[in-house]
Design a protein around this motif. Structure first.
Motif, PDB file in Angstrom:
ATOM      1  N   PRO A  73       0.816  -1.223   0.000  1.00 53.32           N
ATOM      2  CA  PRO A  73       0.000   0.000   0.000  1.00 53.32           C
ATOM      3  C   PRO A  73       0.846   1.268   0.000  1.00 53.32           C
ATOM      4  N   LEU A  74       1.634   1.458  -1.045  1.00 54.68           N
ATOM      5  CA  LEU A  74       2.508   2.631  -1.128  1.00 54.68           C
ATOM      6  C   LEU A  74       1.708   3.863  -1.527  1.00 54.68           C
ATOM      7  N   ASP A  75       2.250   5.011  -1.192  1.00 57.24           N
ATOM      8  CA  ASP A  75       1.603   6.258  -1.530  1.00 57.24           C
ATOM      9  C   ASP A  75       2.692   7.189  -2.062  1.00 57.24           C
ATOM     10  N   CYS A  76       2.299   8.205  -2.829  1.00 53.70           N
ATOM     11  CA  CYS A  76       3.304   9.123  -3.345  1.00 53.70           C
ATOM     12  C   CYS A  76       2.863  10.561  -3.113  1.00 53.70           C
ATOM     13  N   LEU A  77       3.671  11.312  -2.359  1.00 54.84           N
ATOM     14  CA  LEU A  77       3.362  12.701  -2.022  1.00 54.84           C
ATOM     15  C   LEU A  77       4.302  13.606  -2.819  1.00 54.84           C
ATOM     16  N   LEU A  78       3.734  14.564  -3.567  1.00 51.76           N
ATOM     17  CA  LEU A  78       4.541  15.380  -4.470  1.00 51.76           C
ATOM     18  C   LEU A  78       4.768  16.775  -3.914  1.00 51.76           C
ATOM     19  N   TYR A  79       5.963  17.350  -4.208  1.00 45.32           N
ATOM     20  CA  TYR A  79       6.226  18.685  -3.676  1.00 45.32           C
ATOM     21  C   TYR A  79       7.096  19.566  -4.548  1.00 45.32           C
ATOM     22  N   ASN A  80       7.458  19.118  -5.730  1.00 50.39           N
ATOM     23  CA  ASN A  80       8.328  19.976  -6.527  1.00 50.39           C
ATOM     24  C   ASN A  80       8.159  19.765  -8.026  1.00 50.39           C
ATOM     25  N   LEU A  81       7.847  20.846  -8.732  1.00 49.44           N
ATOM     26  CA  LEU A  81       7.750  20.791 -10.194  1.00 49.44           C
ATOM     27  C   LEU A  81       9.084  21.210 -10.771  1.00 49.44           C
ATOM     28  N   THR A  82       9.553  20.486 -11.782  1.00 49.92           N
ATOM     29  CA  THR A  82      10.839  20.794 -12.390  1.00 49.92           C
ATOM     30  C   THR A  82      10.679  20.749 -13.902  1.00 49.92           C
ATOM     31  N   GLY A  83      11.337  21.670 -14.592  1.00 50.95           N
ATOM     32  CA  GLY A  83      11.264  21.644 -16.049  1.00 50.95           C
ATOM     33  C   GLY A  83      11.591  23.009 -16.604  1.00 50.95           C
ATOM     34  N   ASN A  84      11.534  23.129 -17.910  1.00 46.90           N
ATOM     35  CA  ASN A  84      11.810  24.416 -18.540  1.00 46.90           C
ATOM     36  C   ASN A  84      10.491  25.076 -18.930  1.00 46.90           C
ATOM     37  N   ASN A  85      10.434  26.394 -18.833  1.00 48.59           N
ATOM     38  CA  ASN A  85       9.240  27.158 -19.234  1.00 48.59           C
ATOM     39  C   ASN A  85       7.943  26.620 -18.660  1.00 48.59           C
ATOM     40  N   LEU A  86       7.899  26.508 -17.340  1.00 50.71           N
ATOM     41  CA  LEU A  86       6.689  25.958 -16.732  1.00 50.71           C
ATOM     42  C   LEU A  86       5.594  27.003 -16.589  1.00 50.71           C
ATOM     43  N   GLY A  87       5.956  28.291 -16.746  1.00 48.99           N
ATOM     44  CA  GLY A  87       4.942  29.341 -16.654  1.00 48.99           C
ATOM     45  C   GLY A  87       4.360  29.470 -15.256  1.00 48.99           C
ATOM     46  N   ILE A  88       5.198  29.247 -14.251  1.00 47.27           N
ATOM     47  CA  ILE A  88       4.729  29.311 -12.868  1.00 47.27           C
ATOM     48  C   ILE A  88       5.637  30.253 -12.090  1.00 47.27           C
ATOM     49  N   LYS A  89       5.042  31.024 -11.161  1.00 48.21           N
ATOM     50  CA  LYS A  89       5.822  32.082 -10.506  1.00 48.21           C
ATOM     51  C   LYS A  89       6.273  31.739  -9.092  1.00 48.21           C
ATOM     52  N   THR A  90       5.506  30.932  -8.410  1.00 49.46           N
ATOM     53  CA  THR A  90       5.887  30.643  -7.026  1.00 49.46           C
ATOM     54  C   THR A  90       5.775  29.155  -6.712  1.00 49.46           C
ATOM     55  N   GLN A  91       6.472  28.764  -5.652  1.00 51.18           N
ATOM     56  CA  GLN A  91       6.414  27.371  -5.201  1.00 51.18           C
ATOM     57  C   GLN A  91       4.986  27.012  -4.796  1.00 51.18           C
ATOM     58  N   TYR A  92       4.330  27.934  -4.087  1.00 52.52           N
ATOM     59  CA  TYR A  92       2.988  27.634  -3.604  1.00 52.52           C
ATOM     60  C   TYR A  92       2.023  27.410  -4.772  1.00 52.52           C
ATOM     61  N   GLU A  93       2.161  28.267  -5.790  1.00 48.49           N
ATOM     62  CA  GLU A  93       1.311  28.117  -6.972  1.00 48.49           C
ATOM     63  C   GLU A  93       1.567  26.758  -7.634  1.00 48.49           C
ATOM     64  N   SER A  94       2.835  26.340  -7.674  1.00 45.68           N
ATOM     65  CA  SER A  94       3.142  25.068  -8.332  1.00 45.68           C
ATOM     66  C   SER A  94       2.473  23.908  -7.592  1.00 45.68           C
ATOM     67  N   LEU A  95       2.393  24.017  -6.276  1.00 49.56           N
ATOM     68  CA  LEU A  95       1.731  22.953  -5.509  1.00 49.56           C
ATOM     69  C   LEU A  95       0.244  22.895  -5.855  1.00 49.56           C
ATOM     70  N   GLU A  96      -0.372  24.078  -5.927  1.00 48.94           N
ATOM     71  CA  GLU A  96      -1.801  24.112  -6.243  1.00 48.94           C
ATOM     72  C   GLU A  96      -2.082  23.576  -7.640  1.00 48.94           C
ATOM     73  N   LYS A  97      -1.208  23.971  -8.588  1.00 48.25           N
ATOM     74  CA  LYS A  97      -1.377  23.479  -9.957  1.00 48.25           C
ATOM     75  C   LYS A  97      -1.269  21.956  -9.999  1.00 48.25           C
ATOM     76  N   ALA A  98      -0.203  21.461  -9.388  1.00 48.41           N
ATOM     77  CA  ALA A  98       0.018  20.010  -9.427  1.00 48.41           C
ATOM     78  C   ALA A  98      -1.179  19.279  -8.820  1.00 48.41           C
ATOM     79  N   ARG A  99      -1.732  19.858  -7.770  1.00 47.08           N
ATOM     80  CA  ARG A  99      -2.897  19.236  -7.141  1.00 47.08           C
ATOM     81  C   ARG A  99      -4.063  19.197  -8.128  1.00 47.08           C
ATOM     82  N   SER A 100      -4.218  20.291  -8.882  1.00 46.79           N
ATOM     83  CA  SER A 100      -5.345  20.352  -9.817  1.00 46.79           C
ATOM     84  C   SER A 100      -5.165  19.377 -10.992  1.00 46.79           C
ATOM     85  N   TRP A 101      -3.918  18.976 -11.249  1.00 49.94           N
ATOM     86  CA  TRP A 101      -3.716  18.000 -12.332  1.00 49.94           C
ATOM     87  C   TRP A 101      -3.939  16.573 -11.859  1.00 49.94           C
TER      88      TRP A 101
END
Ligand code: AMP
Ligand code: ZN
Length: 664
Positions: free
Chosen positions: A216-244
């Motif tokens: 019963p493994l689980d995966c908790l995400l906390y960091n988006l990485t890449g080029n030209n992600l169009g994101i301004k803050t760490q907090y915003e990236s968390l919210e975006k990732a959650r919405s995906w």
């Protein structure tokens, strides 16, 4: 609806329900309905293999086997984090940050999850690859194993995700799942795992993804990485990732200044024990990605982030006495009986000492002041002794040489940590434990009989082994405490009904050390009758796939005991299933022994039936063609790359009809 559309819509539906269940924890349909849809999809995919997709929800159950994990160079390095161990360290770091960047600085506060770090790659909204951190520059490709983790989306929600990106996080094993896993291991007579974190990272490197799927493994995400992600803050990236559709922990919080950071730290230092998984600190990150860029990296870690490690709770207390427990397989566990003490919100009275080596290594003695810590395990552990307060007249602990329950001299096999009481058939906790195992749900599943009643029956002298159960009479048990007419009847009936339990489960029920459910199935399939297993040599046993020396030795040892053989013979007389049923047997042969088949294309019969036919006749089914493949069974529309590979290796390709002739 056309098959292709139906398949697509079922996949979308299943992905959605998967997200509702595993990420949001808000299921909308029952497990039963989910399984029904999954089955429907499975059948369609089998019928139309041309529409198979490596990200289909049906593939979560695993099956792919990885012998060697390929090394992958990280496109973006996976850094470590700098650690701070005091609030002062954290304050100094924050001061430095404010000096180095212009303008106001906000911080994202997150928890530091304790598991195995992982980087997931997505392309066009589809899960592509999963790589472990390794040394930070390159890691192992564990894609097949990670695909089985239900909370990882295989296809993203929404349509505002970058074309290609990596997302990083932690693969964790929640406490509850860890406890279940260990309970099953103990039941199979295996050593329990030490802690959730090592078990999580060990799981990623299992060869059989089917085994990973069961954890019963689980995966908790906390960091988006890449080029030209169009994101301004760490907090915003968390919210975006959650919405995906990613599982991004809700604990993350935006802090405007150091004071709010410290509030977060103080809150979670207390409340982290309420979370379902292990955490070992807080990670504070500069929120603005421009400011992060300005700050950059040291050789090892980002300057814009800092971990604050919680102090592991530790208390010291008096060790009153060391006692020893005897398990159902005879394994001895030393237990520290402590002066009761408050730790992590509970009162601790006992701690496991694991084995003799552990006691010797830490030089733990009765009467010592010991340090107790709550780690990942539910049972606290002793991590050391306060030597300053030790009584100078005390002596090193003498590990017991004889069983505390029956007085038999203990044995310890070479290379094993545990001592055992070898008085298999005369040691009360072993007798009771073995019968309790025998009647348990996964074994004989005897209705109307529980663990406590078993202990009562043994203590009253009514039974001394599991074979005795089958001679119990209603009149004998009626006088027992709390035994009414009706419950006595149910008990006798439950015992009677167990005579229908199939051979493989009876074999598991016998309680042979290291013979868990899976091994019992293997043995039953290979040898077919208890008589055959009784007579087989250790060498022959070891030739069976996945049966190693340890298991083989244990099986031979079990049947070397006259008492065990007598018990088994009695079970046979009472009419228990001690061989594979005639019906099962009729469909089995050894015709394909030692041969490996690859199945490709569309067939008249279902692929599952075809695979079963191969296995029932002693053959092996493999997913990919190699020099070890004996035959490729080709149906219609066999994949061109498989065809080319088979031809280049000179492996015979046969049709469904030709195959059927082989097993007829
Ligand atoms: P360390 O291994 O002590 O250098 O700590 C760095 C590791 O912490 C990273 O590789 C991650 O696996 C892990 N980690 C856990 N939670 C977080 C988080 N919220 N943010 C960043 N890293 C984290
Ligand atoms: Zn004993």
């Amino acid at each position: 609806m056309k098959a292709e559309e139906k398949i697509k819509s079922l996949r979308d539906e299943l992905n959605r329900h998967n997200h509702l269940y595993y990420v949001l924890d808000k299921p909308e349909i029952s497990d039963y309905e989910f399984d029904k849809k999954l089955k429907e999809l499975q059948e369609l995919e089998e019928k139309y293999p041309e529409f198979q997709d490596e990200n289909s929800p049906t593939l979560r159950v695993g099956g792919a086997v990885t012998k060697n994990f390929a090394t992958v160079v990280h496109e973006h390095r996976m850094y470590s984090l700098d650690n701070s161990y005091s609030k002062e360290d954290l304050e100094n770091w924050e001061k430095r940050i404010r000096k180095q960047v212009d303008g106001e600085v906000n911080y994202t506060c997150e928890l530091k999850y304790d598991g195995a770090s992982i980087s997931l790659t997505y392309e066009n909204g589809e899960f592509k690859q999963a790589v472990t951190r390794g040394d930070g520059f390159k890691g192992d490709d564990v894609t097949n194993n990670v695909r089985t983790i239900r909370s990882i989306p295989l296809r993203l929600k929404g349509n505002d995700h970058p074309e290609k990106f990596e997302i990083r996080g932690e693969i964790v094993l929640p406490y509850e799942g860890f406890a279940h896993l260990n309970a099953a291991r103990v039941e199979a007579g295996e050593e329990p795992y030490a802690n959730p974190r090592n078990t999580a990272s060990g799981s990623l490197k299992l060869q059989d993804s089917g085994e990973v799927a069961k954890r019963p493994l689980d995966c908790l995400l906390y960091n988006l990485t890449g080029n030209n992600l169009g994101i301004k803050t760490q907090y915003e990236s968390l919210e975006k990732a959650r919405s995906w559709g990613f599982k991004v922990p809700n604990e993350a919080k935006l802090a405007k200044n150091l004071e709010e950071v410290l509030q977060f730290v103080n809150f979670w230092d207390v409340h982290r024990h309420d979370l379902p998984y292990e955490t070992d600190g807080v990670v504070v990150k500069v929120n603005d990605l421009h400011q992060q860029e300005e700050l950059g990296y040291t050789a090892k870690s980002p300057r814009w982030a800092m971990a604050y490690k919680f102090k592991t709770e530790q208390v010291s207390t008096h060790l009153n006495k060391i006692t020893y427990q005897v398990g159902r397989t005879g394994a001895i566990t030393p237990v520290a009986n402590l002066e009761p003490v408050q730790l992590g919100g509970t009162v601790v009275k006992r701690a496991s000492l694991h084995n003799a080596d552990q006691i010797e290594k830490l030089d733990i003695r009765e009467g010592d002041e010991v340090y107790v810590e709550k780690g990942g395990e539910i049972i606290p552990k002793i991590i050391g002794v306060n030597f300053k307060s030790r009584d100078p007249k005390s002596n090193p602990t003498q590990y017991i040489s004889h069983c505390p329950e029956c007085g038999t001299q203990l044995v310890r096999k070479e290379g094993e940590a545990q001592h055992y009481c070898p008085n298999f058939n005369g040691c009360p906790p072993q007798i009771i434990g073995r019968i309790q195992h025998f009647i348990s749900r996964k074994a004989m599943d005897i209705e109307g009989l529980g663990g406590e009643t078993v202990a009562l029956l043994v203590n009253e002298g009514l039974i001394g082994n599991y074979a005795d159960l089958y001679e119990l009479k209603k009149e004998q048990i009626l006088p027992l405490e709390r035994m009414a007419e009706k419950s006595a009847e149910n008990l006798i009936q439950g015992i009677e009904n167990s005579k229908e339990i199939p051979f493989e489960r009876v074999l598991f029920a016998l309680g042979i050390r290291y013979v868990g459910e899976t091994v019992a199935k293997k043995l039953a399939k290979q040898f077919k009758t208890i008589d055959a297993i009784e007579q087989v040599s250790q060498e022959e046993l070891e030739k069976v796939d996945e049966i190693g020396e340890r298991i083989a030795e244990s099986v031979v040892e079990f049947f070397a005991s006259g008492e065990n053989v007598e018990n088994v013979n009695r079970l046979k007389e009472y009419g228990l299933q001690l061989e594979i049923s005639a019906e099962k047997l009729a469909n089995q042969s050894n015709k394909l022994d030692g041969q490996t088949f690859v199945v490709s294309g569309v067939f008249e019969m279902s692929r599952n039936d075809l695979k079963k036919l191969i296995e029932d006749n002693g053959g092996k089914v493999s997913g990919s063609i190699s020099s070890k493949t004996s035959y490729v069974v080709a149906g219609e529309n066999m994949g061109p790359s498989k065809l080319a590979k088979a031809e280049s290796l000179g492996i015979p390709i046969i049709s469904e009809k030709e195959f059927l002739k082989k097993v007829e």
